[in-house]
Design an enzyme around this catalytic site. Structure first.
Site, PDB file in Angstrom:
ATOM      1  N   SER A  63       0.827  -1.198   0.000  1.00 35.07           N
ATOM      2  CA  SER A  63       0.000   0.000   0.000  1.00 35.07           C
ATOM      3  C   SER A  63       0.869   1.259   0.000  1.00 35.07           C
ATOM      4  O   SER A  63       1.613   1.494  -0.954  1.00 35.07           O
ATOM      5  CB  SER A  63      -0.970  -0.054   1.194  1.00 35.07           C
ATOM      6  OG  SER A  63      -1.985   0.909   1.081  1.00 35.07           O
ATOM      7  N   HIS A  79      -7.287  -6.151   0.919  1.00 30.75           N
ATOM      8  CA  HIS A  79      -6.112  -5.332   1.209  1.00 30.75           C
ATOM      9  C   HIS A  79      -5.350  -5.812   2.450  1.00 30.75           C
ATOM     10  O   HIS A  79      -4.373  -5.199   2.848  1.00 30.75           O
ATOM     11  CB  HIS A  79      -6.573  -3.878   1.431  1.00 30.75           C
ATOM     12  CG  HIS A  79      -5.503  -2.838   1.245  1.00 30.75           C
ATOM     13  ND1 HIS A  79      -4.950  -2.544   0.021  1.00 30.75           N
ATOM     14  CD2 HIS A  79      -4.893  -2.008   2.132  1.00 30.75           C
ATOM     15  CE1 HIS A  79      -4.046  -1.573   0.154  1.00 30.75           C
ATOM     16  NE2 HIS A  79      -3.982  -1.236   1.425  1.00 30.75           N
ATOM     17  N   ASP A 100     -10.170  -5.691  -3.130  1.00 30.62           N
ATOM     18  CA  ASP A 100      -9.589  -4.634  -2.304  1.00 30.62           C
ATOM     19  C   ASP A 100     -10.512  -3.423  -2.325  1.00 30.62           C
ATOM     20  O   ASP A 100     -10.786  -2.858  -3.387  1.00 30.62           O
ATOM     21  CB  ASP A 100      -8.212  -4.268  -2.876  1.00 30.62           C
ATOM     22  CG  ASP A 100      -7.390  -3.370  -1.971  1.00 30.62           C
ATOM     23  OD1 ASP A 100      -7.970  -2.469  -1.340  1.00 30.62           O
ATOM     24  OD2 ASP A 100      -6.163  -3.557  -1.931  1.00 30.62           O
TER      25      ASP A 100
END
Length: 281
Positions: A150, A259, A226
Site C-alpha cells: 500500500s 487489502h 480490495d
C-alpha cells in the site's frame, strides 16, 4: 551508528530481532527489525530485502503477520523492516487522522514546515537504515531488494526508481502507484510537500518511470476485492505508464483477495522467490 537491542528470538534456525537507533533524518529514535537466516549466523553475508509497511503499521506488522521468515531462512535472505513515520518528534495534528502524520510518513522527504524537521523517511530508509544494517549485521552491501504494501508499495516503487544503484529488485502488494492523483496521496503530498503539484511528481511512481528505470522488472500483486482498489490504488495507471516508457512489469490481479495481511501472507512466497532470483548474483 549504533543500535540497542529490544529483543531477539530464534526463528526457523535464524534470529528475529527488534532494534532501536538514533536517526538524524527523523529527529529521534527509530525502531527497526532484522531477520537473519541460519546462513548469516555462521558468518556468511546474505542479501537484504527491505520491507516498507503501509498506513498505521509499524516495524512489527509484517514480521508478525506475513509469515515470511520460514522461506527467508530457506532462501538465505535477511528481512529488514522499519517504522512508517517518526515517532519521537511530535507536531500539532500529527495524530488527528490515520492517513497523515504518525504512521503515515509516505517514504518521502518533507519540505513543508513543521514536517520537514523530522519527516525525512526517504533519507532514513535509503541511507540511515541501510548503513546501520550493513554495518552491524552480516548482510551484503552490494545486493539489496525492496518491497512493500500500500503506502509502502508506493515507497518501494519510488525508492527503487530513484535509486536503481541501491536496489536490484522491487515488488509491491497493492501499491499506491499514482499518489499525486488519488486522495491518500493528495492529502499527504499537500501536507508534506506543499501545494505545488510539480513537486509531487518526484514522489509518484507513474511520473518517475517516464524518466527513470528499475534495475530489474517489478512484480506487483493486487487483490480484486480490495476496497481501496478503484479510489486509491489504480494499478492500471502503472501498467500504462510502464508500457509508455518501455519498462517491463508483472502485475497479478488476485481474484477475491482484499487489502489485508491475509492477502500478503498468501502471496509473500512468490515475492520472496522473485527477489531471491534477482539477488542470486
Amino acid at each position: 551508528m549504533t543500535h540497542t537491542v529490544r529483543s531477539e528470538q530464534r526463528c526457523f534456525g535464524g534470529v528475529q530481532g527488534f532494534y532501536e537507533h538514533a536517526s538524524e533524518a527523523c529527529a529521534g529514535p527509530m525502531r527497526f527489525s532484522v531477520f537473519l537466516p541460519p546462513a548469516a549466523l555462521s558468518g556468511r553475508r546474505v542479501p537484504a530485502l527491505y520491507y516498507l509497511a503501509g498506513l498505521t503499521c509499524t516495524e512489527e506488522t509484517f514480521v508478525i503477520k506475513a509469515g515470511a521468515q520460514r522461506l527467508a531462512a530457506e532462501l538465505n535472505l535477511a528481512l529488514v523492516t522499519c517504522d512508517t513515520s517518526p515517532r519521537a518528534a511530535r507536531f500539532a495534528g500529527d495524530d488527528a487522522s490515520w492517513d497523515f502524520g504518525q504512521g503515515a510518513g509516505f517514504y518521502l522527504d518533507a519540505t513543508e514546515a513543521p514536517w520537514s524537521a523530522a519527516y525525512q523517511m526517504h533519507t532514513y530508509v535509503t541511507r540511515e537504515l541501510r548503513e546501520a544494517v550493513e554495518k552491524a549485521f552480516p548482510v551484503r552491501d552490494d545486493l539489496r531488494g525492496i518491497f512493500g504494501h500500500s503506502m509502502g508499495g508506493h515507497g518501494a516503487l519510488t525508492l527503487a526508481l530513484k535509486h536503481p544503484e541501491l536496489y536490484r529488485s522491487v515488488s509491491a502488494f497493492a501499491p499506491i502507484v499514482a499518489p499525486s492523483k488519488v486522495p491518500w496521496g493528495e492529502k499527504a503530498f499537500a501536507g508534506y510537500l506543499g501545494e505545488d503539484r510539480d513537486a509531487w511528481r518526484a514522489w509518484d511512481a507513474c511520473e518517475l518511470v517516464a524518466r527513470h528505470r528499475f534495475a530489474t522488472a517489478p512484480l506487483v500483486d493486487q487483490g480484486t476485492a480490495d476496497k481501496f482498489l478503484a479510489r486509491e490504488l489504480q494499478p492500471e495507471r502503472l501498467v500504462k505508464a510502464c508500457a509508455a516508457a518501455g519498462q517491463s512489469l508483472t502485475v497479478n490481479l488476485r481474484e477475491g483477495y482484499d487489502h489485508s495481511y491475509y492477502f500478503i501472507a498468501t502471496f509473500v512466497e512468490s515475492h520472496l522467490r522473485h527477489h531471491a532470483a534477482m539477488l542470486a548474483g
